[in-house]
Design an enzyme around this catalytic site. Structure first.
Site, short mmCIF file in Angstrom:
data_model
loop_
_atom_site.label_atom_id
_atom_site.label_comp_id
_atom_site.label_asym_id
_atom_site.label_seq_id
_atom_site.Cartn_x
_atom_site.Cartn_y
_atom_site.Cartn_z
N GLY A 1 0.83 -1.21 0.00
CA GLY A 1 0.00 0.00 0.00
C GLY A 1 0.86 1.25 0.00
O GLY A 1 1.27 1.73 1.05
N ALA B 1 0.31 4.49 -0.78
CA ALA B 1 -0.18 5.87 -0.73
C ALA B 1 0.87 6.65 0.07
O ALA B 1 1.87 6.07 0.51
CB ALA B 1 -1.55 5.91 -0.07
N GLY C 1 2.13 5.18 3.37
CA GLY C 1 2.90 3.96 3.14
C GLY C 1 4.30 4.29 2.63
O GLY C 1 5.30 3.76 3.12
N ALA D 1 -8.65 1.45 5.55
CA ALA D 1 -9.36 0.63 6.53
C ALA D 1 -10.66 0.11 5.93
O ALA D 1 -11.29 0.78 5.12
CB ALA D 1 -9.65 1.45 7.78
N SER E 1 0.20 7.18 14.20
CA SER E 1 -0.28 8.57 14.12
C SER E 1 0.84 9.52 13.78
O SER E 1 1.98 9.33 14.17
CB SER E 1 -0.90 8.99 15.45
OG SER E 1 -1.28 10.35 15.37
N GLY F 1 0.35 11.60 10.63
CA GLY F 1 0.18 12.08 9.26
C GLY F 1 1.39 11.75 8.41
O GLY F 1 2.23 10.92 8.77
N LYS G 1 -5.68 3.87 19.38
CA LYS G 1 -5.57 4.85 18.27
C LYS G 1 -6.93 5.53 18.04
O LYS G 1 -6.99 6.73 17.75
CB LYS G 1 -5.09 4.16 16.98
CG LYS G 1 -5.06 5.07 15.76
CD LYS G 1 -4.17 6.29 15.97
CE LYS G 1 -3.83 7.09 14.73
NZ LYS G 1 -4.90 7.64 13.94
N HIS H 1 -7.24 8.08 20.63
CA HIS H 1 -6.36 9.18 20.22
C HIS H 1 -7.09 10.09 19.25
O HIS H 1 -7.08 11.32 19.37
CB HIS H 1 -5.08 8.62 19.59
CG HIS H 1 -4.29 9.64 18.82
ND1 HIS H 1 -4.65 10.07 17.55
CD2 HIS H 1 -3.18 10.34 19.13
CE1 HIS H 1 -3.78 10.98 17.13
NE2 HIS H 1 -2.88 11.16 18.07
N GLU I 1 -8.22 13.85 19.48
CA GLU I 1 -7.80 14.77 18.40
C GLU I 1 -9.01 15.61 17.94
O GLU I 1 -8.90 16.84 17.79
CB GLU I 1 -7.25 13.92 17.25
CG GLU I 1 -6.94 14.63 15.96
CD GLU I 1 -6.54 13.63 14.86
OE1 GLU I 1 -5.62 12.82 15.09
OE2 GLU I 1 -7.15 13.66 13.77
N ARG J 1 -39.41 8.29 37.11
CA ARG J 1 -39.36 6.88 36.67
C ARG J 1 -40.29 6.02 37.53
O ARG J 1 -40.97 5.11 37.05
CB ARG J 1 -37.93 6.35 36.76
CG ARG J 1 -36.99 6.97 35.74
CD ARG J 1 -35.57 6.41 35.87
NE ARG J 1 -35.50 5.03 35.47
CZ ARG J 1 -35.12 4.03 36.25
NH1 ARG J 1 -34.79 4.26 37.50
NH2 ARG J 1 -35.08 2.81 35.79
N HIS K 1 -40.44 2.06 38.87
CA HIS K 1 -39.06 1.58 38.76
C HIS K 1 -38.32 1.60 40.09
O HIS K 1 -37.20 1.13 40.16
CB HIS K 1 -38.30 2.42 37.72
CG HIS K 1 -38.81 2.23 36.33
ND1 HIS K 1 -38.72 1.01 35.68
CD2 HIS K 1 -39.43 3.06 35.47
CE1 HIS K 1 -39.25 1.11 34.47
NE2 HIS K 1 -39.70 2.36 34.31
#
Ligand code: 6PG
Length: 475
Positions: free
Chosen positions: A12, A14, A17, A78, A130, A132, A184, A187, A191, A447, A453
């Site tokens: 891969g 791109a 990669g 993904a 992570s 970029g 991730k 994360h 972000e 409730r 309840h």
């Protein structure tokens, strides 16, 4: 054609990669590369003469070019593409070979793939990467999951390519199965929160009459202090950028419709499934969603009334300092929520996540890298079973110090009609958490009223249930 086997292979090519391959090769490893479109791999290797790179047009040739046990890293989109590549790889691999998925895969997909490959005698590692494009080339933050024994085999390569902070690599074995991709995902949720909070600070400064270059200077100054972080740094640079076509600040000509690829939404779903509050991240995801409904907003802007969204006549210097504190406090809430969610999942899945170590590897390479992260590591070391990050001495003092300004900012924003969903969600969480008594007593009454309840009483031991015979309601 080199005759020696490569140390690792990557599928891969791109930009992520490609950059990861160049990073790995620059640390002394020979790398084989394969891409669905073979010419991409050929061209990539031709563009980097003298490097220990090898393009393999066929998957069989690619696998055969690797030393055993083979290490095959996937940097493909993904989702279905990962399964498709794994399907084609499996017949070519031998027991103990390692497949590494370095994309932003959903952790439950990683768990499914892990179970499948493990049953076949192969080894699978789902890893967050992570940082970029630049991070991939110069040193990302890496969050690998999978068995500890497999981590030991990958460790030299991962530690060599990861970002380094204070001589420590920004990589640690996160935990088994899907733990790496899960962390991730968190994360990314954080972000989203950080980015939205910064955008709200920008909206407030703009409402106070600051120009883009003025705001660039403010963010640059903030980046020299407690808020120092990659996202504050790039915000300053983005605000300073001029559009070559119009001569206007580039931010003024960018359409206000946010994109998203899904990791933030996954975080929300996971929090909901685990009855955990991540209201800042929630607000951040929803702010992106609402931003995307541009036409509806434009229409509503002429139909729904409210203040004009300007903060004229305020003491600008004082306000900038208040926004700084509001941003910092909100950010702490967001991290506290993200950490709490990881803690819940860690217990539930038996992952034994080391939150202090996770904060440590986020100090460099990744998108949320920031100065203050070492404070989280310190807080976790001081009290491993910390019930909430906001209660750790450093963060508690920070929040107590910032809260008056934070309140003033949210109040002014509400009065002026400036939407600050993440600032206010964070403050509401703060105020809820510090409320010894919430109005949930009335909720319990409701409730019990309509559904029998039952409820507990303040003057009886916890766990004892009561029911009231409520008056009948007609109509
Ligand atoms: C990173 C980023 C990276 C990517 C996200 C953003 O850690 O390097 O998080 O993974 O930028 O996928 O995704 P959105 O398109 O959802 O903002």
């Amino acid at each position: 054609m080199p005759t020696q086997h490569s140390d690792i292979g990557l599928i891969g090519l791109a930009v992520m990669g490609q950059n990861l391959v160049l990073n790995i090769e620059s640390r002394g490893y020979a790398v084989s590369v394969h891409n669905r479109t073979a010419e991409v791999a050929e061209r990539f290797v031709a563009q980097h003469p003298g490097r220990r790179l090898r393009a393999e047009p066929t998957l069989a040739g690619f696998v055969a070019s690797l030393s055993r046990p083979r290490k095959v890293m996937l940097m493909v989109q993904a989702g279905a593409a990962v399964d498709a590549v794994i399907d084609s790889l499996v017949p070519l691999l031998e027991p103990a070979d390692i497949v590494i998925d370095g994309g932003n895969s959903l952790y439950t997909d990683t768990e499914r793939r892990d179970a499948r490959l493990t049953a076949l005698g192969l080894r699978f590692v789902g890893t967050g990467v992570s940082g970029g494009e630049e991070g991939a080339r110069k040193g990302p933050s890496i969050m690998p999951g999978g068995p500890a024994s497999t981590w030991q085999e990958l460790r030299p390569i991962f530690e060599a390519i990861a970002a380094q902070v204070d001589g420590e690599p920004c990589v640690v074995h996160i935990g088994p199965g899907g733990a790496g991709h899960y962390v991730k995902m968190i994360h990314n949720g954080i972000e989203y929160g950080d980015m939205q909070l910064i955008c709200e600070a920008y909206a407030l400064l703009q409402a106070a009459g600051c120009t883009a270059p003025e705001m660039a200077a403010i963010f640059e100054r903030w980046n020299d202090g407690e808020l120092q972080s990659y996202l504050i740094q790039i915000t300053a640079k983005a605000l300073a950028q001029t559009d070559p076509d119009t001569g206007r600040p580039i931010v003024d000509v960018i359409l206000d419709k946010a994109g998203q690829k899904g990791t933030g939404q996954w975080t929300l779903l996971n929090a909901a499934e685990n009855a955990t509050v991540i209201s800042t991240i929630n607000a951040a995801v929803e702010a992106r969603v609402l931003s995307a409904h541009k036409a509806l907003r434009v229409h509503a802007s002429t139909r729904l009334h409210g203040p004009a969204g300007t903060l004229a006549g305020i003491d600008r210097e004082r306000f900038v300092a208040q926004v700084h504190d509001a941003l910092y406090a909100s950010k702490v809430v967001s991290y506290a929520q993200g950490l709490a969610l990881m803690q819940v999942m860690s217990r539930q899945r038996g992952w034994a996540l080391d939150l202090g170590a996770i904060a440590r590897i986020w100090r460099g390479g990744c998108i949320i890298r920031a100065r203050f992260l070492h404070r989280i590591t310190e807080a976790c070391a001081a009290e491993p079973e910390l019930p909430n990050l906001m209660l750790a001495p450093f963060f508690r003092e920070l929040l107590n110090r910032c809260q008056p300004a934070w309140r003033a900012v949210v109040a002014q924003a509400v009065t002026a009609g400036v939407p600050v969903p993440a600032f206010s969600a964070s403050l509401a969480y703060y105020d809820s958490l510090r409320s010894a008594r919430l109005p949930a007593n009335l909720l319990q009454a409701q409730r019990d009223f309509f559904g029998a309840h039952t409820y507990e009483r303040v003057d009886r031991p916890e766990g004892e249930r009561f029911h009231t015979e409520w008056p009948e309601v007609i109509g």
